[in-house]
Design a protein around this motif. Structure first.
Motif, short mmCIF file in Angstrom:
data_model
loop_
_atom_site.label_atom_id
_atom_site.label_comp_id
_atom_site.label_asym_id
_atom_site.label_seq_id
_atom_site.Cartn_x
_atom_site.Cartn_y
_atom_site.Cartn_z
N ALA A 31 4.50 108.69 115.92
CA ALA A 31 4.92 107.50 115.19
C ALA A 31 5.22 107.79 113.71
O ALA A 31 6.08 107.15 113.13
CB ALA A 31 3.86 106.41 115.31
N SER A 47 12.18 106.30 119.74
CA SER A 47 11.00 105.82 119.01
C SER A 47 9.86 105.41 119.91
O SER A 47 8.70 105.72 119.64
CB SER A 47 11.37 104.64 118.11
N TYR A 51 5.74 106.57 119.79
CA TYR A 51 4.55 105.71 119.74
C TYR A 51 3.66 105.98 120.95
O TYR A 51 2.43 105.99 120.83
CB TYR A 51 4.95 104.24 119.67
N ASP A 54 1.57 108.95 120.28
CA ASP A 54 0.43 108.60 119.43
C ASP A 54 -0.71 108.03 120.26
O ASP A 54 -1.87 108.38 120.06
CB ASP A 54 0.84 107.57 118.37
#
Length: 133
Positions: A31, A47, A51, A54
């Motif tokens: 992220a 994207s 995330y 993460d």
């Protein structure tokens, strides 16, 4: 707070290079890469995956992540046969209008919508039978 300027979604190598990431980057991105990219006026195309990375890092051990990443995803691309699509766990579709008008995309879309309809019908049956018990 709303953005002061628009950002664009990009997977272009020259934008990633601004952040020190080459096309064959050997490590997972996270992220923080998305947040840094935003300062350069773009949002990386993948994207969501960063995330997810993460989240994996927060809750799984390195060994668990390695096992997860090695799992078969039964990927199918845009041009592959419909039967392969039906067996896939991951399928890349595209937002491009010319593809969305092709018979292969329309057949895939109809198939997915029918699965959703079947699921909603099954949920409705379960709901009715639970409430009558």
């Amino acid at each position: 707070m709303p953005r002061r300027s628009a950002i664009f979604i990009s997977n272009r190598a020259k934008n990633h290079a601004k952040l020190g990431v080459g096309r064959q980057h050997p490590e997972l991105l996270y992220a923080d890469f998305v947040r840094r990219a935003e300062r350069f006026g773009f949002m990386p195309y993948f994207s969501f995956s960063y995330y997810l990375n993460d989240s994996l890092r927060e809750y799984l051990t390195s060994a668990d992540i390695e096992r997860f990443m090695s799992l078969e995803n039964r990927y199918v691309g845009n041009g592959e046969e419909f039967e392969a699509f039906q067996e896939a766990l991951v399928s890349k579709q595209t937002y491009k209008r010319d593809y969305q008008q092709r018979p292969v995309f329309l057949k895939r879309k109809d198939y997915l919508l029918s699965l959703l309809a079947d699921t909603k019908e099954a949920e409705a049956r379960v709901s009715v039978s639970s409430s009558s018990a």
